[in-house]
Design an enzyme around this catalytic site. Sequence first.
Site, PDB file in Angstrom:
ATOM      1  N   GLN A  92      -6.060  67.120 -49.238  1.00  0.00           N
ATOM      2  CA  GLN A  92      -6.042  68.436 -49.615  1.00  0.00           C
ATOM      3  C   GLN A  92      -4.815  69.000 -50.281  1.00  0.00           C
ATOM      4  OE1 GLN A  92      -7.403  70.805 -46.255  1.00  0.00           O
ATOM      5  NE2 GLN A  92      -9.316  69.300 -45.939  1.00  0.00           N
ATOM      6  N   HIS A 153      -5.744  71.227 -44.807  1.00  0.00           N
ATOM      7  CA  HIS A 153      -6.014  72.751 -44.490  1.00  0.00           C
ATOM      8  C   HIS A 153      -4.450  73.503 -44.469  1.00  0.00           C
ATOM      9  CE1 HIS A 153      -9.353  72.142 -41.427  1.00  0.00           C
ATOM     10  NE2 HIS A 153      -9.662  71.758 -42.565  1.00  0.00           N
ATOM     11  N   GLU A 253     -16.530  81.852 -42.656  1.00  0.00           N
ATOM     12  CA  GLU A 253     -16.516  83.155 -42.330  1.00  0.00           C
ATOM     13  C   GLU A 253     -15.977  83.961 -43.340  1.00  0.00           C
ATOM     14  OE1 GLU A 253     -15.309  82.534 -37.664  1.00  0.00           O
ATOM     15  OE2 GLU A 253     -13.824  83.663 -38.881  1.00  0.00           O
ATOM     16  N   TYR A 263      -8.121  86.222 -35.038  1.00  0.00           N
ATOM     17  CA  TYR A 263      -9.441  85.719 -35.392  1.00  0.00           C
ATOM     18  C   TYR A 263     -10.238  84.777 -34.730  1.00  0.00           C
ATOM     19  CZ  TYR A 263      -8.954  89.505 -38.606  1.00  0.00           C
ATOM     20  OH  TYR A 263      -8.761  90.820 -39.196  1.00  0.00           O
TER      21      TYR A 263
END
Length: 390
Positions: A92, A153, A253, A263
């Site tokens: 990524q 990520h 989300e 969160y």
Amino acid sequence: MLTATVARKALLAALTLCCALTASADDTRYSAYHDYRVVTVAEGLIRPWSMAFLPDGEMLVTEQPGRLRVIRNGELLEDPVEGVPEVFYRGQGGLLDVVPHPAFALNRLLYLSYSKPLANDESTTAVIRGRYEQGQLRNIEEIFEAKTRGRGHYGSRIAFDDNGHVFITVGDRQVPPSGDLEDHPAQSLADHHGVVVRLREDGSVPADNPFVDRENALPEIWSYGHRSPQGMVFDSSTGNLWITEHGPQGGDELNLIEPGGNYGWPVIGYGVNYGSGKAIHEATHREGMIQPRKIWVPSIATSGLALYEANAFHNWRRHLLAGGLAGQQIALLELEDQSVIREETLVKGLGRVRDVRVGPDGFIYIALDDRRADPSAIVRLEPVAREEIR
């Protein structure tokens, strides 16, 4: 000195020329409030990740392998911008977001996020800024380097507010949840796993950040408990900061960011483990942890996020546009009192939507990241009058 009005007129004219294409490239689709045409803007890109519009009509596109490309007068220039830092291009990682400073017409500053290579084959999220002049990035300064370790990520979205602050997302770096979920680094304020960061434009820390005076907390953290936030937009009309983030298998989300907010990842959430479908979270709710404003189950693999405030699609004003990779779509979200009251799917099946932006012409620009079908493309949505369709 180039005024904002003159710059905008020049950009609109240049975009009209830049993106005028043959009718054979058109693909008309239908929606509840606007019919639209999909038009190809540029082809021949390798894994485009982000787009930016400049006052002189140029369009910039980041390619994940580490190139910053220029679209000028309808052509993708062969030579990339010089001066872009070395990136960790694996999985990524790579060259990620590109955002001009709000006063770019005056200061020529570009902000770039990327996966920065570190020692021992490690990497982390970093943000630099530099002056963009004559196809080169000069006077480069690093304004942020995340304190993280992991595989992916990276987060990496950048957004400015109207008060001289820049927000940066950082993902949880794929640290797997195990044991006591509250021990996961995304629940810690001592590192940058799974956070939104708030800085001044030069990288210094604002004195009114929520954790400035807390012992053992990194003062630049604005919110935490995130997993993989890959979409972010600041709403100047309300002061709201919105992000979209990947859940695991299911549970993507849309979150409205509150300063100091937790969160919940991985303690609460709506997704399950990949493959096995086994539960990850302790629950979906917990006191002191903030609920999303919307979830997607199954996941659409959320990506870029934009707020539509232009006039070309007038019935979509004040709607959010959330890209989806696995969903190969844009979710059009109607808002009311900070809640999503309606969702419509646009461009279903067009390709993996990596980024979505609203151009100065009011058209909607989409970066398609079709890794298995490179080269990829930039396309845009243009309104089509219903009498034109007939």
